[in-house]
Design a protein around this motif. Sequence first.
Motif, PDB file in Angstrom:
ATOM      1  N   ARG A   1       7.716  28.219  51.042  1.00  0.00           N
ATOM      2  CA  ARG A   1       8.369  28.593  49.634  1.00  0.00           C
ATOM      3  C   ARG A   1       7.551  27.887  48.409  1.00  0.00           C
ATOM      4  NH1 ARG A   1      11.112  23.597  48.130  1.00  0.00           N
ATOM      5  NH2 ARG A   1      11.034  22.190  49.655  1.00  0.00           N
ATOM      6  N   THR A   2       7.939  28.402  47.391  1.00  0.00           N
ATOM      7  CA  THR A   2       6.902  28.068  46.173  1.00  0.00           C
ATOM      8  C   THR A   2       7.746  26.631  45.702  1.00  0.00           C
ATOM      9  OG1 THR A   2       6.454  28.453  44.028  1.00  0.00           O
ATOM     10  CG2 THR A   2       8.396  29.509  44.593  1.00  0.00           C
ATOM     11  N   THR A   3       6.815  25.614  44.994  1.00  0.00           N
ATOM     12  CA  THR A   3       7.377  24.588  44.506  1.00  0.00           C
ATOM     13  C   THR A   3       7.513  24.757  42.961  1.00  0.00           C
ATOM     14  OG1 THR A   3       5.246  23.630  44.314  1.00  0.00           O
ATOM     15  CG2 THR A   3       6.461  23.111  46.301  1.00  0.00           C
ATOM     16  N   ALA A   4       7.293  25.830  42.573  1.00  0.00           N
ATOM     17  CA  ALA A   4       7.088  26.205  41.026  1.00  0.00           C
ATOM     18  C   ALA A   4       8.502  26.425  40.573  1.00  0.00           C
ATOM     19  CB  ALA A   4       6.258  27.280  40.656  1.00  0.00           C
ATOM     20  N   GLY A   5       8.932  26.165  39.426  1.00  0.00           N
ATOM     21  CA  GLY A   5      10.360  26.455  38.886  1.00  0.00           C
ATOM     22  C   GLY A   5      10.508  27.981  38.234  1.00  0.00           C
ATOM     23  N   ARG A   6       9.099  28.367  38.131  1.00  0.00           N
ATOM     24  CA  ARG A   6       9.121  29.625  37.508  1.00  0.00           C
ATOM     25  C   ARG A   6       7.994  30.426  37.977  1.00  0.00           C
ATOM     26  NH1 ARG A   6      10.190  30.254  31.418  1.00  0.00           N
ATOM     27  NH2 ARG A   6       8.133  30.730  31.471  1.00  0.00           N
TER      28      ARG A   6
ATOM     29  N   TRP B   1       8.508  36.258  33.117  1.00  0.00           N
ATOM     30  CA  TRP B   1       8.806  35.115  33.718  1.00  0.00           C
ATOM     31  C   TRP B   1      10.344  34.891  33.961  1.00  0.00           C
ATOM     32  CZ3 TRP B   1       5.401  31.282  35.333  1.00  0.00           C
ATOM     33  CH2 TRP B   1       3.707  31.630  34.855  1.00  0.00           C
ATOM     34  N   SER B   2      10.292  34.394  35.239  1.00  0.00           N
ATOM     35  CA  SER B   2      11.818  34.317  35.690  1.00  0.00           C
ATOM     36  C   SER B   2      11.890  32.941  36.553  1.00  0.00           C
ATOM     37  CB  SER B   2      12.449  35.410  36.409  1.00  0.00           C
ATOM     38  OG  SER B   2      13.495  35.163  36.867  1.00  0.00           O
ATOM     39  N   GLY B   3      13.128  32.491  36.575  1.00  0.00           N
ATOM     40  CA  GLY B   3      13.347  31.217  37.497  1.00  0.00           C
ATOM     41  C   GLY B   3      14.304  31.403  38.656  1.00  0.00           C
ATOM     42  N   ARG B   4      14.683  32.760  38.970  1.00  0.00           N
ATOM     43  CA  ARG B   4      15.406  32.985  39.870  1.00  0.00           C
ATOM     44  C   ARG B   4      14.727  33.893  40.990  1.00  0.00           C
ATOM     45  NH1 ARG B   4      17.852  37.949  40.569  1.00  0.00           N
ATOM     46  NH2 ARG B   4      17.724  39.378  38.931  1.00  0.00           N
TER      47      ARG B   4
ATOM     48  N   GLY C   1       1.021  25.430  44.735  1.00  0.00           N
ATOM     49  CA  GLY C   1       2.520  25.481  44.743  1.00  0.00           C
ATOM     50  C   GLY C   1       3.304  26.169  45.721  1.00  0.00           C
TER      51      GLY C   1
END
Length: 59
Positions: free
Chosen positions: A36-41, A50-53, A18
């Motif tokens: 950068r990561t390609t993961a959404g979380r 777990w977080s998406g920001r 990711g």
Amino acid sequence: MNEVLPQLNELLFSSVEGVLVDSVEVIGTVVRVEARTTAGRAACLGCGCWSGRMHGSYL
């Protein structure tokens, strides 16, 4: 330099799931890679929640 981004992504981050290389800058003996990561979380390393920001970044 953008033509080598896929090769650098494979070379530097093939074992990390990711991750995508956005840019590479070479100035003398310094190489700066922006990735950068390609993961959404993702899970926080501190508390495990777990977080998406984005919580932070570093150089």
